[in-house]
Design a protein around this motif. Structure first.
Motif, PDB file in Angstrom:
ATOM      1  N   VAL A 257     -29.352  33.013 -16.869  1.00 21.84           N
ATOM      2  CA  VAL A 257     -28.260  32.130 -16.226  1.00 21.84           C
ATOM      3  C   VAL A 257     -27.074  32.610 -15.987  1.00 21.84           C
ATOM      4  O   VAL A 257     -26.500  32.513 -14.929  1.00 21.84           O
ATOM      5  CB  VAL A 257     -28.167  31.022 -17.299  1.00 21.84           C
ATOM      6  N   SER A 258     -26.484  33.651 -16.749  1.00 24.09           N
ATOM      7  CA  SER A 258     -25.224  34.167 -16.804  1.00 24.09           C
ATOM      8  C   SER A 258     -25.461  35.296 -15.264  1.00 24.09           C
ATOM      9  O   SER A 258     -24.571  35.063 -14.513  1.00 24.09           O
ATOM     10  CB  SER A 258     -25.031  35.191 -17.876  1.00 24.09           C
ATOM     11  N   HIS A 259     -26.852  36.070 -15.125  1.00 20.94           N
ATOM     12  CA  HIS A 259     -26.832  36.781 -13.932  1.00 20.94           C
ATOM     13  C   HIS A 259     -26.739  35.865 -12.608  1.00 20.94           C
ATOM     14  O   HIS A 259     -26.191  36.179 -11.619  1.00 20.94           O
ATOM     15  CB  HIS A 259     -28.114  37.423 -14.169  1.00 20.94           C
ATOM     16  N   PHE A 260     -27.364  34.711 -12.779  1.00 23.86           N
ATOM     17  CA  PHE A 260     -27.611  33.825 -11.716  1.00 23.86           C
ATOM     18  C   PHE A 260     -25.934  33.347 -11.194  1.00 23.86           C
ATOM     19  O   PHE A 260     -25.851  33.527  -9.941  1.00 23.86           O
ATOM     20  CB  PHE A 260     -28.470  32.680 -11.897  1.00 23.86           C
ATOM     21  N   ILE A 261     -25.354  33.125 -12.319  1.00 16.45           N
ATOM     22  CA  ILE A 261     -23.835  32.441 -12.085  1.00 16.45           C
ATOM     23  C   ILE A 261     -23.135  33.748 -11.508  1.00 16.45           C
ATOM     24  O   ILE A 261     -22.311  33.543 -10.517  1.00 16.45           O
ATOM     25  CB  ILE A 261     -23.198  31.858 -13.270  1.00 16.45           C
ATOM     26  N   ASP A 262     -23.291  34.854 -11.877  1.00 16.03           N
ATOM     27  CA  ASP A 262     -22.579  36.142 -11.315  1.00 16.03           C
ATOM     28  C   ASP A 262     -22.873  36.354 -10.083  1.00 16.03           C
ATOM     29  O   ASP A 262     -21.801  36.521  -9.243  1.00 16.03           O
ATOM     30  CB  ASP A 262     -22.762  37.179 -12.341  1.00 16.03           C
TER      31      ASP A 262
ATOM     32  N   LYS B 213     -23.923  34.194  -7.833  1.00 16.36           N
ATOM     33  CA  LYS B 213     -23.687  33.064  -6.892  1.00 16.36           C
ATOM     34  C   LYS B 213     -22.058  32.520  -7.126  1.00 16.36           C
ATOM     35  O   LYS B 213     -21.623  31.628  -6.815  1.00 16.36           O
ATOM     36  CB  LYS B 213     -24.392  31.998  -6.928  1.00 16.36           C
ATOM     37  N   TRP B 214     -21.385  33.203  -7.836  1.00 17.72           N
ATOM     38  CA  TRP B 214     -19.910  32.863  -8.367  1.00 17.72           C
ATOM     39  C   TRP B 214     -19.144  32.966  -7.231  1.00 17.72           C
ATOM     40  O   TRP B 214     -18.198  31.938  -7.173  1.00 17.72           O
ATOM     41  CB  TRP B 214     -19.352  33.969  -9.272  1.00 17.72           C
ATOM     42  N   TRP B 215     -19.488  33.654  -6.091  1.00 18.30           N
ATOM     43  CA  TRP B 215     -18.404  33.329  -4.818  1.00 18.30           C
ATOM     44  C   TRP B 215     -18.408  32.046  -4.380  1.00 18.30           C
ATOM     45  O   TRP B 215     -17.658  31.748  -3.498  1.00 18.30           O
ATOM     46  CB  TRP B 215     -18.657  34.613  -3.882  1.00 18.30           C
ATOM     47  N   ILE B 216     -19.563  31.428  -4.359  1.00 18.98           N
ATOM     48  CA  ILE B 216     -19.823  30.117  -4.004  1.00 18.98           C
ATOM     49  C   ILE B 216     -19.623  28.926  -5.116  1.00 18.98           C
ATOM     50  O   ILE B 216     -18.677  27.997  -4.927  1.00 18.98           O
ATOM     51  CB  ILE B 216     -21.294  29.961  -3.428  1.00 18.98           C
ATOM     52  N   LEU B 217     -19.934  29.083  -6.511  1.00 16.85           N
ATOM     53  CA  LEU B 217     -19.872  28.241  -7.331  1.00 16.85           C
ATOM     54  C   LEU B 217     -18.381  28.118  -7.690  1.00 16.85           C
ATOM     55  O   LEU B 217     -18.152  26.974  -8.228  1.00 16.85           O
ATOM     56  CB  LEU B 217     -20.799  28.879  -8.476  1.00 16.85           C
ATOM     57  N   ARG B 218     -18.014  29.308  -7.671  1.00 14.98           N
ATOM     58  CA  ARG B 218     -16.415  29.160  -8.341  1.00 14.98           C
ATOM     59  C   ARG B 218     -15.333  28.085  -7.530  1.00 14.98           C
ATOM     60  O   ARG B 218     -14.642  27.240  -8.019  1.00 14.98           O
ATOM     61  CB  ARG B 218     -15.495  30.526  -8.007  1.00 14.98           C
ATOM     62  N   TRP B 219     -15.686  27.899  -6.264  1.00 14.33           N
ATOM     63  CA  TRP B 219     -15.084  27.036  -5.463  1.00 14.33           C
ATOM     64  C   TRP B 219     -15.423  25.403  -6.033  1.00 14.33           C
ATOM     65  O   TRP B 219     -14.461  24.497  -5.889  1.00 14.33           O
ATOM     66  CB  TRP B 219     -15.109  27.156  -3.989  1.00 14.33           C
ATOM     67  N   LEU B 220     -16.734  25.082  -5.989  1.00 14.63           N
ATOM     68  CA  LEU B 220     -17.283  24.068  -6.539  1.00 14.63           C
ATOM     69  C   LEU B 220     -16.662  23.679  -7.861  1.00 14.63           C
ATOM     70  O   LEU B 220     -16.278  22.418  -8.255  1.00 14.63           O
ATOM     71  CB  LEU B 220     -18.796  24.180  -6.777  1.00 14.63           C
ATOM     72  N   VAL B 221     -16.644  24.494  -8.792  1.00 16.76           N
ATOM     73  CA  VAL B 221     -16.073  24.306 -10.200  1.00 16.76           C
ATOM     74  C   VAL B 221     -14.421  24.188  -9.907  1.00 16.76           C
ATOM     75  O   VAL B 221     -13.786  23.140 -10.595  1.00 16.76           O
ATOM     76  CB  VAL B 221     -16.109  25.573 -10.993  1.00 16.76           C
ATOM     77  N   TYR B 222     -13.656  24.763  -9.035  1.00 18.27           N
ATOM     78  CA  TYR B 222     -12.384  24.656  -8.904  1.00 18.27           C
ATOM     79  C   TYR B 222     -12.052  23.101  -8.631  1.00 18.27           C
ATOM     80  O   TYR B 222     -11.129  22.493  -8.789  1.00 18.27           O
ATOM     81  CB  TYR B 222     -11.585  25.672  -8.275  1.00 18.27           C
ATOM     82  N   LEU B 223     -12.723  22.768  -7.348  1.00 13.62           N
ATOM     83  CA  LEU B 223     -12.766  21.370  -6.771  1.00 13.62           C
ATOM     84  C   LEU B 223     -12.996  20.346  -7.849  1.00 13.62           C
ATOM     85  O   LEU B 223     -12.413  19.342  -7.908  1.00 13.62           O
ATOM     86  CB  LEU B 223     -13.723  21.283  -5.826  1.00 13.62           C
ATOM     87  N   ALA B 224     -14.042  20.634  -8.803  1.00 11.71           N
ATOM     88  CA  ALA B 224     -14.427  19.458  -9.842  1.00 11.71           C
ATOM     89  C   ALA B 224     -13.180  19.579 -10.759  1.00 11.71           C
ATOM     90  O   ALA B 224     -13.072  18.234 -11.126  1.00 11.71           O
ATOM     91  CB  ALA B 224     -15.914  19.786 -10.297  1.00 11.71           C
ATOM     92  N   VAL B 225     -12.713  20.632 -11.266  1.00 13.06           N
ATOM     93  CA  VAL B 225     -11.720  20.379 -12.279  1.00 13.06           C
ATOM     94  C   VAL B 225     -10.313  19.863 -11.790  1.00 13.06           C
ATOM     95  O   VAL B 225      -9.650  19.103 -12.373  1.00 13.06           O
ATOM     96  CB  VAL B 225     -11.310  22.067 -12.864  1.00 13.06           C
TER      97      VAL B 225
END
Length: 701
Positions: free
Chosen positions: A228-233, A235-247
């Protein structure tokens, strides 16, 4: 004449190294070289047949730390072994040669060239007793008159043989007795026994978790967490914007709904943003700011405040802890009454408040000896390190500051201070001045400052201090992206040998603290009185005789107080407290705050409303005053003398950062705090009416 006499007088025919008998040291690289402590002496025919006393004298002459030689012999080929603080001392008697040596691992080369390469600790003739002392009672080399005085007794042998079984049965007996007591308490008095039941369940739950972690933790990490950690790392360049927008969406919606009935709390939110922007403007290197550290620090501060101030469970737990601390601190009255008499409260500060500091210091020392303090600090440090992504030393120091003082907490990382970067040193100093020590916490509580809010402020300021420190002085000497998994710092065990020594040492260690508090209060209050007299004299020349230090501070810090969310009518009081705390010390500020709290409860002017009191409590909860700069420099410089210039250069910036961290904690308190029914019942009716008009009061039933 003994062998040592021959050696001392130089009458023996000495040779550097004997070709027939020699002793060497086994080193890490496998080489064998003679020890610097070796002594070879030619003995006379008479001295060859002397007993163990001769060999013992030779050993004593070579090193005053040799413990003993194990056996006697007049044989022409025998080796002697004794202990030397973790090393081994070997004495060999071969024909007319004596060789004595102090080595970590011994190799005895006999006359025919044979060698014993095995270390002494693995010798089949040696073993350790239950007390850890090396013993050698074998009857080797045909000697039947081996000294038996060190052989364990039959009771020791029985314990060694059945040690595991004895311990298991002992622990089972203790567990059974405790379980029986717990059940009896729950049956007879459930309400009083409930806290003990909760503590027991928490301890059992943690031990189960620890067992699962140690047994299957690596497998779980490899099969679940690592993929899971490797997958997040990846795809983080995409996922981080989703996380930031959600927060961001959560924060906006939560603030909009939460402040709908009390829009004044939006001022505290604006103040929080203002302090972050000001720190960014005055940052040492704005381009190097690592925003994850800032956002996670503020986020942890917000989460802790939300859990403690807004949830029923968090409020109940911290309120309960605060009440229990009050009861706990009252036990210090027993010692004060015995020393100073039953009327000790007539001199309240000297005989009632300062003894609490001594009592609390002794308790903290005992908790450190038992390992409880170490366990808690390491867990909190680990949490801050993996979230805020600060180094292990910074995180450990920040966690320690929650419980211990600004000069004691750096002792946890003392071996590393010399090699820390300037940014890390700045974080250490900021964390020390942004929090208060547990020992003085008790004194503030005794004055009437709410215990639950002091505890909350001390916990919330720790991550805030790291966040603001990294914003004001970013890390430029190491790569912050490579700090994951860097938590390899451990806290040294207590040097005390038992609980009594720990308590005594803690009480003795509080003496400089008590003297420092009393001396500073005497000095600063006297100086303040003189300074106010001078200002009043100058003000009288322009028909303003009420000019004083407090009045100046009330105007200087009034904008900061207002941006924390303080009512405008109370801003001058809170500004005075902040100025007193910054330029004098927090003790004087809390003494003044306690007077305002007491006035409010008795409906005597001047007083503030509940929200202003709480914000002031959080804003003043720290050692961020000018005097702390000297205290920190005096404590850190001896630990790292070569870093004196760096410490002095960043001291004032650290003071500003610590003050801002306290102000941010106060802003979050202004956003989240809502008075409870219990607090309103203990206040003036006018304050209650004013509070009910602007706040929906949560119940704690």
């Amino acid at each position: 004449m003994s062998t040592s006499d021959h050696l001392d007088s130089g009458k023996l025919d000495q040779k550097p190294w004997s070709s027939t008998t020699s002793i060497h040291s086994q080193h890490d690289n496998g080489s064998r070289r003679p020890s610097a402590h070796s002594v070879n002496s030619r003995l006379t025919d008479a001295s060859r047949h002397r007993s163990l006393a001769s060999v013992h004298s030779a050993i004593a002459a070579s090193s005053d730390r040799i413990d003993e030689v194990r056996r006697q012999s007049t044989s022409s080929n025998v080796s002697k072994v004794s202990s030397l603080h973790g090393k081994s001392t070997v004495a060999s008697l071969q024909g007319d040669k004596v060789s004595v040596e102090c080595i970590p691992e011994a190799i005895v080369v006999t006359e025919n060239g044979d060698s014993n390469m095995a270390p002494i600790k693995n010798s089949p003739n040696g073993r350790k007793s239950m007390w850890g002392k090396f013993k050698n009672w074998s009857k080797s080399n045909g000697n039947g008159d081996v000294a038996q005085e060190d052989k364990p007794s039959r009771y020791e042998e029985f314990y060694i043989k059945h040690k595991k079984t004895i311990r298991i049965n002992f622990y089972l007996l203790l567990a059974g007795a405790f379980l029986a007591f717990l059940i009896a308490g729950l049956v007879l008095n459930f309400r009083k026994t409930l806290p003990l039941l909760i503590i027991t369940l928490v301890v059992i739950g943690y031990n189960i978790y620890a067992y699962i972690r140690d047994t299957w933790g690596h497998r779980v990490y490899k099969t679940v967490i690592e993929p899971v950690s490797h997958f997040i790392d990846e795809k983080w360049w995409i996922l981080r914007w989703l996380v930031y927008l959600a927060v961001l969406a959560f924060v906006i919606f939560w603030v909009a709904f939460d402040t709908a009935r009390d829009p004044k709390r939006l001022i505290s939110l604006a103040g929080l943003v203002m302090y972050v922007l000001l720190c960014y403007i005055f940052s040492k290197n704005r381009r190097k700011v690592y925003w994850r550290q800032v956002l996670w620090g503020v986020g942890l501060q917000f989460i802790l405040g939300l859990l403690i101030l807004r949830t029923h469970a968090g409020y109940t737990i911290f309120n309960f802890i605060g009440d229990q601390i009050k009861v706990f601190l009252s036990y210090a009255d027993a010692g004060a009454a015995f020393v100073f008499g039953d009327d000790f409260r007539s001199h309240f500060f000297a005989f009632a408040v300062l003894p609490v500091v001594v009592f609390f210091s002794a308790v903290i020392s005992v908790l450190y000896y038992l390992g409880i303090m170490k366990w808690v600090i390491v867990r909190i440090a680990w949490l801050m390190q993996i979230t805020i992504k600060t180094s292990a030393t910074e995180s450990l120091n920040a966690a320690g500051n929650i419980f211990i003082g600004q000069t004691e907490s750096p002792l946890l990382i003392r071996p590393f201070i010399q090699y820390m970067t300037v940014s890390e040193l700045h974080a250490v100093m900021t964390g020390g001045m942004a929090t208060i020590a547990g020992s003085v916490l008790g004194a503030f509580i005794l004055y009437g400052v709410p215990a639950s809010h002091l505890l909350t402020a001390s916990v919330m300021s720790a991550p805030a201090a790291l966040a603001i420190s990294k914003l004001m002085y970013p890390e430029v000497e190491k790569d912050v992206n490579n700090l994951d998994g860097d938590f390899d710092v451990d806290i040294a065990d207590s040097p005390d040998r038992n609980v009594i020594e720990a308590a005594s040492g803690g009480a003795s260690a509080s003496i400089p603290l008590v003297a420092n508090i009393a001396a500073n209060l005497i000095a600063f209050l006297s100086i303040l009185k003189f300074f106010n007299a001078v200002l009043g004299w100058l003000g009288g020349m322009v028909n303003y005789p009420q000019l004083s230090f407090q009045v100046i501070c009330s105007y200087l810090f009034m904008p900061f107080a207002f941006m924390m969310g303080v009512e405008w009518s109370d801003c001058h009081h809170v500004a005075e407290l902040i100025g007193t705390k910054t330029f004098l010390n927090e003790f004087i500020a809390y003494i003044d705050l306690a007077k305002l709290i007491d006035n409010r409860r008795n409906c005597v002017q001047p007083y503030m409303n509940l929200r202003s009191e709480v914000i002031a409590t959080y804003a003043c909860c720290g050692f961020s005053n000018i005097g702390s700069i000297g205290i920190l420099l005096g404590g850190l410089t001896p630990m790292a003398p070569d870093r004196r210039n760096d410490l002095a250069r960043i001291a004032f910036r650290a003071l500003v950062s610590a003050s801002v961290a306290c102000f941010m904690t106060a802003c979050l308190a202004g956003i989240l705090y809502q008075p409870s029914i219990e607090e309103l019942l203990r206040t003036c009716p006018d304050v209650v009416n004013a509070t009910l008009e602007m706040t929906v009061v949560p119940t704690t039933n």
